[in-house]
Scaffold this motif. Sequence first.
Motif, PDB file in Angstrom:
ATOM      1  N   ARG A   1      74.654 -51.460  21.116  1.00 33.36           N
ATOM      2  CA  ARG A   1      74.488 -52.906  21.138  1.00 33.36           C
ATOM      3  C   ARG A   1      73.511 -53.311  20.043  1.00 33.36           C
ATOM      4  N   TRP A   2      73.735 -54.517  19.542  1.00 32.85           N
ATOM      5  CA  TRP A   2      72.951 -55.012  18.409  1.00 32.85           C
ATOM      6  C   TRP A   2      72.369 -56.387  18.694  1.00 32.85           C
TER       7      TRP A   2
ATOM      8  N   ALA B   1      67.156 -62.153  29.072  1.00 35.07           N
ATOM      9  CA  ALA B   1      68.611 -62.173  28.898  1.00 35.07           C
ATOM     10  C   ALA B   1      69.119 -60.827  28.390  1.00 35.07           C
ATOM     11  N   ILE B   2      68.404 -60.242  27.460  1.00 28.20           N
ATOM     12  CA  ILE B   2      68.791 -58.932  26.923  1.00 28.20           C
ATOM     13  C   ILE B   2      68.757 -57.887  28.029  1.00 28.20           C
ATOM     14  N   ASN B   3      67.686 -57.887  28.792  1.00 26.35           N
ATOM     15  CA  ASN B   3      67.547 -56.909  29.872  1.00 26.35           C
ATOM     16  C   ASN B   3      68.588 -57.103  30.966  1.00 26.35           C
TER      17      ASN B   3
ATOM     18  N   PRO C   1      69.493 -52.556  16.069  1.00 25.89           N
ATOM     19  CA  PRO C   1      69.892 -51.997  17.357  1.00 25.89           C
ATOM     20  C   PRO C   1      68.944 -52.533  18.436  1.00 25.89           C
ATOM     21  N   LEU C   2      69.457 -52.723  19.635  1.00 22.22           N
ATOM     22  CA  LEU C   2      68.611 -53.263  20.706  1.00 22.22           C
ATOM     23  C   LEU C   2      67.371 -52.416  20.958  1.00 22.22           C
ATOM     24  N   GLY C   3      67.420 -51.154  20.582  1.00 21.32           N
ATOM     25  CA  GLY C   3      66.247 -50.298  20.733  1.00 21.32           C
ATOM     26  C   GLY C   3      65.069 -50.763  19.888  1.00 21.32           C
ATOM     27  N   LEU C   4      65.344 -51.562  18.859  1.00 23.47           N
ATOM     28  CA  LEU C   4      64.283 -52.083  17.991  1.00 23.47           C
ATOM     29  C   LEU C   4      64.080 -53.578  18.197  1.00 23.47           C
TER      30      LEU C   4
ATOM     31  N   ALA D   1      60.739 -55.516  17.238  1.00 28.14           N
ATOM     32  CA  ALA D   1      60.560 -55.812  15.816  1.00 28.14           C
ATOM     33  C   ALA D   1      61.428 -56.998  15.414  1.00 28.14           C
ATOM     34  N   GLY D   2      62.655 -57.041  15.910  1.00 27.03           N
ATOM     35  CA  GLY D   2      63.557 -58.140  15.587  1.00 27.03           C
ATOM     36  C   GLY D   2      63.052 -59.469  16.087  1.00 27.03           C
ATOM     37  N   LEU D   3      62.489 -59.471  17.268  1.00 29.52           N
ATOM     38  CA  LEU D   3      61.972 -60.726  17.825  1.00 29.52           C
ATOM     39  C   LEU D   3      60.744 -61.198  17.068  1.00 29.52           C
TER      40      LEU D   3
END
Length: 74
Positions: free
Chosen positions: A1-2, A48-50, A22-25, A28-30
């Motif tokens: 997931r991205w 929402a992501i969780n 990637p959602l794992g990062l 940093a993206g936020l």
Amino acid sequence: RWLRVRVTDAISGKAKATVNLPLGLVDAGLNIASQYAPGVAFDELIEAINAGAQGKIIDVFDEEDGEHVEIFIE
């Protein structure tokens, strides 16, 4: 997931910034996204992501700066 963040000029439609992570990062993206959309409730975005949200989850027009910010989860 991205996590995908797209910032475009609201008038011309030209891309100003595009971030794909990637959602794992996601932290940093936020942090990057918060520079372009300071009025966005990023705590709700994390919830929402969780919860497994997909598709466009944020769609903000900043009239003052003339920017359109979209955040997607794919």
